[in-house]
Design a protein around this motif. Structure first.
Motif, PDB file in Angstrom:
ATOM      1  N   VAL A 130       0.864  -1.182   0.000  1.00  0.00           N
ATOM      2  CA  VAL A 130       0.000   0.000   0.000  1.00  0.00           C
ATOM      3  C   VAL A 130       0.898   1.228   0.000  1.00  0.00           C
ATOM      4  N   ALA A 131       0.856   2.027  -1.058  1.00  0.00           N
ATOM      5  CA  ALA A 131       1.619   3.274  -1.110  1.00  0.00           C
ATOM      6  C   ALA A 131       0.803   4.378  -0.444  1.00  0.00           C
ATOM      7  N   VAL A 132       1.460   5.163   0.400  1.00  0.00           N
ATOM      8  CA  VAL A 132       0.817   6.223   1.173  1.00  0.00           C
ATOM      9  C   VAL A 132       1.396   7.549   0.679  1.00  0.00           C
ATOM     10  N   ILE A 133       0.558   8.369   0.033  1.00  0.00           N
ATOM     11  CA  ILE A 133       1.083   9.504  -0.736  1.00  0.00           C
ATOM     12  C   ILE A 133       0.665  10.838  -0.133  1.00  0.00           C
ATOM     13  N   GLN A 134       1.677  11.624   0.237  1.00  0.00           N
ATOM     14  CA  GLN A 134       1.471  13.026   0.590  1.00  0.00           C
ATOM     15  C   GLN A 134       2.373  13.883  -0.289  1.00  0.00           C
ATOM     16  N   GLY A 135       2.004  15.125  -0.502  1.00  0.00           N
ATOM     17  CA  GLY A 135       2.843  15.992  -1.325  1.00  0.00           C
ATOM     18  C   GLY A 135       2.949  15.469  -2.740  1.00  0.00           C
ATOM     19  N   PHE A 136       4.171  15.443  -3.262  1.00  0.00           N
ATOM     20  CA  PHE A 136       4.398  15.020  -4.639  1.00  0.00           C
ATOM     21  C   PHE A 136       4.843  13.559  -4.733  1.00  0.00           C
ATOM     22  N   ALA A 137       4.299  12.869  -5.719  1.00  0.00           N
ATOM     23  CA  ALA A 137       4.809  11.580  -6.173  1.00  0.00           C
ATOM     24  C   ALA A 137       5.206  11.812  -7.623  1.00  0.00           C
ATOM     25  N   ALA A 138       6.501  11.935  -7.874  1.00  0.00           N
ATOM     26  CA  ALA A 138       6.954  12.405  -9.179  1.00  0.00           C
ATOM     27  C   ALA A 138       8.095  11.543  -9.696  1.00  0.00           C
ATOM     28  N   GLY A 139       8.320  11.635 -11.000  1.00  0.00           N
ATOM     29  CA  GLY A 139       9.457  10.986 -11.624  1.00  0.00           C
ATOM     30  C   GLY A 139       9.344   9.481 -11.656  1.00  0.00           C
ATOM     31  N   GLY A 140      10.395   8.845 -12.164  1.00  0.00           N
ATOM     32  CA  GLY A 140      10.388   7.404 -12.296  1.00  0.00           C
ATOM     33  C   GLY A 140      10.153   6.699 -10.985  1.00  0.00           C
ATOM     34  N   ALA A 141      10.830   7.149  -9.931  1.00  0.00           N
ATOM     35  CA  ALA A 141      10.676   6.489  -8.639  1.00  0.00           C
ATOM     36  C   ALA A 141       9.339   6.834  -8.002  1.00  0.00           C
ATOM     37  N   GLY A 142       9.056   8.120  -7.812  1.00  0.00           N
ATOM     38  CA  GLY A 142       7.828   8.497  -7.117  1.00  0.00           C
ATOM     39  C   GLY A 142       6.568   8.053  -7.825  1.00  0.00           C
ATOM     40  N   PHE A 143       6.415   8.442  -9.063  1.00  0.00           N
ATOM     41  CA  PHE A 143       5.237   8.074  -9.844  1.00  0.00           C
ATOM     42  C   PHE A 143       5.270   6.582 -10.179  1.00  0.00           C
ATOM     43  N   GLY A 144       6.466   6.067 -10.451  1.00  0.00           N
ATOM     44  CA  GLY A 144       6.597   4.651 -10.790  1.00  0.00           C
ATOM     45  C   GLY A 144       6.228   3.744  -9.638  1.00  0.00           C
ATOM     46  N   PHE A 145       6.626   4.107  -8.407  1.00  0.00           N
ATOM     47  CA  PHE A 145       6.269   3.293  -7.250  1.00  0.00           C
ATOM     48  C   PHE A 145       4.755   3.311  -7.019  1.00  0.00           C
ATOM     49  N   VAL A 146       4.134   4.444  -7.288  1.00  0.00           N
ATOM     50  CA  VAL A 146       2.671   4.511  -7.183  1.00  0.00           C
ATOM     51  C   VAL A 146       2.037   3.494  -8.129  1.00  0.00           C
ATOM     52  N   CYS A 147       2.505   3.469  -9.369  1.00  0.00           N
ATOM     53  CA  CYS A 147       1.926   2.563 -10.361  1.00  0.00           C
ATOM     54  C   CYS A 147       2.247   1.106 -10.070  1.00  0.00           C
ATOM     55  N   ALA A 148       3.342   0.842  -9.359  1.00  0.00           N
ATOM     56  CA  ALA A 148       3.742  -0.529  -9.061  1.00  0.00           C
ATOM     57  C   ALA A 148       3.168  -1.042  -7.748  1.00  0.00           C
ATOM     58  N   ALA A 149       2.573  -0.165  -6.947  1.00  0.00           N
ATOM     59  CA  ALA A 149       1.964  -0.599  -5.687  1.00  0.00           C
ATOM     60  C   ALA A 149       0.656  -1.335  -5.975  1.00  0.00           C
ATOM     61  N   ASP A 150       0.210  -2.106  -5.000  1.00  0.00           N
ATOM     62  CA  ASP A 150      -1.052  -2.832  -5.160  1.00  0.00           C
ATOM     63  C   ASP A 150      -2.249  -1.943  -4.853  1.00  0.00           C
ATOM     64  N   LEU A 151      -2.136  -1.118  -3.849  1.00  0.00           N
ATOM     65  CA  LEU A 151      -3.164  -0.149  -3.494  1.00  0.00           C
ATOM     66  C   LEU A 151      -2.480   1.176  -3.184  1.00  0.00           C
TER      67      LEU A 151
END
Length: 267
Positions: free
Chosen positions: A107-128
């Protein structure tokens, strides 16, 4: 609570079956470099090895979840950037792959920015994904003369469809939490002051579910993506490293650091 990694760029603790993996470079908006990606991979492997882990919360310390690659580190490498990114993207590949391969839901827990390959990519690779209502999402790779990585060339199109994925990756809009929810990039949006509590509540609910059934369901869903994410990771890494040696990439990184509009020449 059992603390397994108490200091460094990535922290790890476990309590009641919930592992909390925390990106711990708040002064850099949790931007990743090689040591951070190595530490993240090590933390995820610890989660693989701990039989008590039923669910993983992937978090970022400070104001932002993750700003992507550490632009200052990248820019400082100069002509050595392609070689550095070959190593960085290799670690990004194996960290992302290890996260997808975890039996426990992530479960990715997102505050502020989720950006770039790592930030945005981890969001897309998380299950929830649980996002604060003021969170923002941004790809940004093309803006600095590079290409998406962390599997987003596969995962994003599966989440939002081909046309929308190309729109997001090519034009680099900054998406609000509400827009990300409408597109299917995040699972739920909650008030910012309730983010930690609601993410923990979701994790606790998952931890109470039958772990073998959760693991099997996760494996079946990820395995049904057709062109595998892991197959695409290696090609993404090759392209990112190649592009990082171009003048346009150097210009893009410099423009970010100097807070100006870049001028690209196609070389």
């Amino acid at each position: 609570m059992t603390t397994l990694i108490a200091e460094g760029p990535v922290l790890l603790d476990i309590e009641d079956g919930i592992a909390r993996v925390t990106l711990n470079r708040p002064e850099a908006s949790n931007g990743v470099d090689v040591p951070t990606l190595q530490a993240l991979h090590a933390a995820i492997l610890r989660c693989h090895a701990e039989p008590t882990v039923r669910v993983v919360l992937l978090r970022g310390a400070g104001r932002n979840f993750c700003a992507g690659g550490d632009v200052k580190t990248f820019a400082a490498k100069g002509e050595d950037l392609p070689e550095y990114l070959r190593e960085a993207t290799a670690w990004l590949q194996i960290a992302t792959s290890a996260m997808i391969q975890l039996k426990a839901p992530v479960v990715a827990v997102i505050q502020g920015f989720a950006a770039g390959g790592a930030g945005f990519g981890f969001v897309c690779a998380a299950d929830l994904v649980v996002a604060a209502d003021d969170a923002r999402f941004f790809s940004g790779a093309v803006r600095v003369g590079m290409a998406p990585d962390a599997g987003t060339t596969v995962t994003l199109s599966r989440l939002v469809g081909l046309r929308r994925a190309l729109d997001i990756l090519l034009t680099n809009p900054t998406l609000s939490a509400a827009e990300a929810l409408d597109l299917g990039i995040v699972s739920r949006v909650v008030p910012a002051d309730e983010l930690e509590a609601q993410a923990h509540e979701l994790a606790a609910g998952l931890a109470a579910q039958p772990p073998l059934a959760l693991a099997a369901t996760k494996r079946l869903v990820w395995g049904g993506l057709g062109a595998g994410v892991e197959e695409r990771l290696a090609e993404e890494a090759r392209v990112v490293s190649e592009l990082s040696g171009t003048a346009d990439s150097r210009e893009g990184l410099a423009a970010v650091l100097e807070r100006r509009s870049p001028t690209f020449i196609g070389a």
